[in-house]
Design an enzyme around this catalytic site. Structure first.
Site, PDB file in Angstrom:
ATOM      1  N   SER A   8       0.848  -1.193   0.000  1.00  0.00           N
ATOM      2  CA  SER A   8       0.000   0.000   0.000  1.00  0.00           C
ATOM      3  C   SER A   8       0.875   1.231   0.000  1.00  0.00           C
ATOM      4  O   SER A   8       2.088   1.164   0.241  1.00  0.00           O
ATOM      5  CB  SER A   8      -0.905   0.053   1.242  1.00  0.00           C
ATOM      6  OG  SER A   8      -1.774  -1.035   1.320  1.00  0.00           O
ATOM      7  N   ASN A   9       0.237   2.372  -0.257  1.00  0.00           N
ATOM      8  CA  ASN A   9       0.791   3.680   0.073  1.00  0.00           C
ATOM      9  C   ASN A   9      -0.115   4.298   1.130  1.00  0.00           C
ATOM     10  O   ASN A   9      -1.339   4.166   1.053  1.00  0.00           O
ATOM     11  CB  ASN A   9       0.802   4.610  -1.143  1.00  0.00           C
ATOM     12  CG  ASN A   9       1.589   4.049  -2.310  1.00  0.00           C
ATOM     13  OD1 ASN A   9       2.627   3.415  -2.125  1.00  0.00           O
ATOM     14  ND2 ASN A   9       1.092   4.273  -3.523  1.00  0.00           N
TER      15      ASN A   9
END
Length: 760
Positions: free
Chosen positions: A249-250
């Site tokens: 993820s970011n």
């Protein structure tokens, strides 16, 4: 009971390779026949779908109101916490019944009952890991409140299932029916959703470890000048774990000094397999102690990320070292064995012997892991111990400040997460949600540890004992599965490259007057500075090569480092790297590149060490081979494709019924707009990447924005099955307000969940 180190044979003759191949063919044939028999999914508009909610006779004490948006996003208002939990269970079963049924069958190792002998090796591995036992351990740790909440969710789930009059299309195709869930099964699914990222790394590396040159390969992967590898993949088992775990993820939060509203903004985008239904659903809720909006994993009864009136939180997978593979030695002691029966559709049932050791299940017995017939190896996983993630995440959703947030997480164990934080008072922060052994920093000699490594597990560190920070000077926090700041203990051996987090830091460090609209370009950013640096090293060698096509060379020379759909340079670069690695390395050495998530440091090292008089002719041949597909494909989007559809879209002839779209997509492995791909010499399909997005503006309780690649509803044929795909493609989001009066104005569809009358 077997106590030696050899793998016990499965009784009744475990399916051999030919049998599994025949079983896979038979599955495809039966599923194809089922799809032909049932026809295309029946189209259903929103009102038809909402009429299928089991509103009457629910196990609630008072009426519960669910307001739905036009995209079938619910906002639930309940007079008690337990009634809220029941309503959430109803919502999850209503929206994702077929999806959560498959999750249950994975968690309990019962895929063979559904899809036949092809799933037998995976079921054997799942029974060996034993998510049911892990779930029972998690259940033991639940606080009374968390247990009541979880049982309320289960009651709602089963109420909706009992009311089903029409089976999901997938059930009709596969010939299965809805059935009630047990508490143990629900807890097993929560543990399935907590799988350790490290397992996927091991599955990939095990294929290399079996080779005679393993010592040299391992040294190459973890040489002193390189970080230890970040790897992914590993076949069907790894794909299954990747689908249910959080692969990447970011996530980031920006302080009010950098925003237009003077308050923090928190945003992110989880990275998971690009398949329908999406692995998230969006929900809002209000009860006496909970008032929040956010995203949930289907069949998991808590918010994974979200916001309340006071705080917001999101995060990325920490890639935490919360597991250990342990060599049990030539004569392992203290082993126990149990017999498990695996039912096989269209075939004979099979009994397998599952062995446990004092430190964990004997994972080497699972053929899907390809550990060979050598010494017995056990899996030691923190998820097999008692821990209460339900209480932790419920209390995160109730937290009012940084200390309340940290305190809620201090008993959290799996999966390890790096969480970002923002609050309405203007603070931002970052903390690790994990329980880890106090393992010192050291280079690993091998994937498999000796028993003395478990000495480090006698003392565990939790959130407050792991690195965390509040209000950093730079005015932002960012996480992208990267290595965290060094601490006294080893957090992990496997992190993503710093490409994404460095790009986030660059963009956030330039931010001024940031708004929700200003976050969206970050989520779509496709620039890769590391790719550009590698291109710059390749160009001088390309100039010396003879006979390189001018159009190809010009595209590479003029490339700006962006993996946009219409980029000729991105296509030329990826094709050149593919053919260069093929020609520089053969066989076993090339496998190291194919296994690595981040092979570019390996290629940089090649450019440093391979003589120029060898590099130049190899470059000429590579450019020539890359030129042919380059002339045919012309731009990156013609090679890099998104095929968005249900799993049934893979069926021959009828698969088109279940395919939503096939189209170009931008991005690459480590761009912020992640769309992962392997080495490719031509057209390929992206199977993993950014598939959900969220933005929370702490200046306004109602400015909460979400979008799913797909839709809220998992019901094939529903008008909200994939209605958000276009929004996602166009960079638009859906607002999900927190204030009840705004919800009433913007969510026009109402369902009232009514309790059973005095007579039941």
């Amino acid at each position: 009971m077997p106590t030696d180190s050899t793998r016990p044979a499965a009784r009744s003759g475990a399916p051999a390779g030919t049998t599994k191949l025949f079983g896979a063919f038979r599955l495809a044939l039966r599923a194809w026949g089922g799809a032909l028999r049932t026809g295309a999914p029946e189209p259903l508009d929103l009102q038809a779908r909402l009429s299928m909610v089991a509103a009457d006779g629910a196990p609630v004490e008072s009426p519960v109101v669910i307001r739905w948006s036009d995209q079938q996003i619910p906002f639930i208002e309940a007079e008690s916490d337990r009634d809220l939990a029941v309503a959430l269970g109803i919502v999850h079963a209503h929206l994702r019944l077929a999806q959560i049924e498959m999750m249950r069958r994975v968690a309990t190792g019962r895929l063979s009952e559904t899809i036949g002998a092809a799933a037998f090796p995976l079921d054997q591995g799942l029974r060996t890991i034993d998510f049911m036992s892990a779930g029972r351990q998690a259940a033991r740790a639940l606080s009374p409140e968390a247990e009541a909440w979880t049982r309320g969710f289960l009651d709602g789930l089963n109420h909706q299932i009992a009311a089903v009059r029409k089976q999901p299309h997938e059930f009709e195709v596969l010939g299965i029916e809805a059935a009630p869930w047990s508490f143990e099964e629900l807890m097993a699914v929560t543990r399935l959703a907590s799988t350790d990222f490290t397992w996927r790394v091991w599955m990939q590396l095990m294929k290399l470890r079996a080779r005679s040159d393993w010592s040299d390969t391992w040294a190459r992967l973890i040489g002193e000048e390189l970080p230890e590898p970040s790897l992914a993949g590993g076949g069907i088992a790894a794909a299954g774990l990747e689908f249910f775990g959080r692969g990447g993820s970011n996530a980031y939060a920006v302080s009010g000094a950098r925003t237009a509203g003077g308050k923090p903004i928190l945003a992110g985008d989880p990275h998971l397999p690009l398949q329908l239904p999406n692995m998230w659903l969006i929900a809002g809720m209000k009860s006496p102690t909970l008032h929040a909006v956010g995203m949930m994993v289907p069949a998991v009864p808590v918010l994974g990320l979200g916001r309340n009136r006071h705080i917001a939180w999101g995060g990325t997978n920490l890639h935490a070292a919360s597991s250990e593979l342990v060599d049990l030695g030539p004569e392992p002691a203290g082993l126990t064995s149990r017999t498990e029966r695996i039912r096989v559709r269209w075939g004979r049932d099979h009994e397998i012997a599952v062995r446990d050791s004092p430190v964990g299940p004997v994972i080497s017995d699972a053929s899907v892991l390809r550990m060979g017939q050598g010494r017995a190896v056990a899996l030691h996983w923190i998820g097999h111990r008692a821990s209460d993630e339900v209480s932790a995440l419920l209390n995160v959703a109730r937290a009012r400040d940084w200390q309340g947030f940290l305190g809620a997480l201090d008993g959290y164990a799996v999966p390890g997460l790096n969480l970002v934080y923002a609050d309405a008072d203007g603070h931002i922060g970052e903390a690790m949600a994990a329980t880890l052994p106090r393992r010192p920093h050291a280079r690993a000699d091998d994937l498999i540890s000796q028993p003395e490594a478990l000495d480090h597990w006698r003392s565990l560190a939790t959130t407050r004992g792991l690195p965390h920070r509040l209000d950093p000077e730079e005015g932002y926090v960012a996480s992208a599965n990267n290595a965290p700041p060094r601490s006294d203990i080893q957090i992990s051996r496997f992190f993503s490259p710093d490409d994404r987090v460095n790009r986030l830091r660059e963009l956030l460090g330039q931010a001024e007057g940031l708004t929700v609209g200003g976050i969206i370009p970050l989520q779509w950013d496709v620039l890769s500075p590391p790719a550009l640096r590698l291109r710059d090293r390749l160009l001088p060698i390309l100039v010396e090569a003879q006979g390189v096509d001018n159009a190809f060379a010009n595209a590479l020379r003029g490339w700006d480092g962006r993996y946009s759909e219409d980029s000729a340079g991105a296509l030329a670069f990826e094709l050149l790297v593919f053919h260069l690695v093929r020609r520089l390395h053969e066989g076993q050495v090339r496998d190291v590149y194919l296994a690595s998530w981040d092979p570019w440091p390996l290629l940089h090292r090649d450019l440093d060490t391979i003589p120029r008089d060898r590099l130049v002719p190899v470059m000429a041949a590579s450019a020539g081979a890359a030129g042919r597909p380059f002339r045919r494909l012309r731009i990156w989007g013609n090679a890099h494709r998104l095929r968005l559809g249900h799993a049934l879209s893979r069926l021959p002839l009828v698969g088109g019924r279940y395919l939503v779209e096939e189209r170009p997509i931008g991005g690459s492995n480590e761009t912020l707009m992640k769309s992962r791909h392997g080495f490719s010499g031509g057209r390929h399909t992206v199977t993993f990447g950014s598939q959900a997005r969220h933005i929370f503006d702490m200046a306004d309780e109602d400015e909460n924005h979400f979008v799913l690649l797909g839709g809220q509803d998992g019901w094939l044929g529903s008008s909200t099955f994939a209605d958000q795909a276009r929004l996602w493609r166009e960079g638009r989001h859906l607002r999900v307000p927190l204030r009840p009066e705004t919800v009433r104005a913007e969510f026009p569809h109402v369902t009232e969940i009514r309790p059973a009358g005095p007579g039941g």
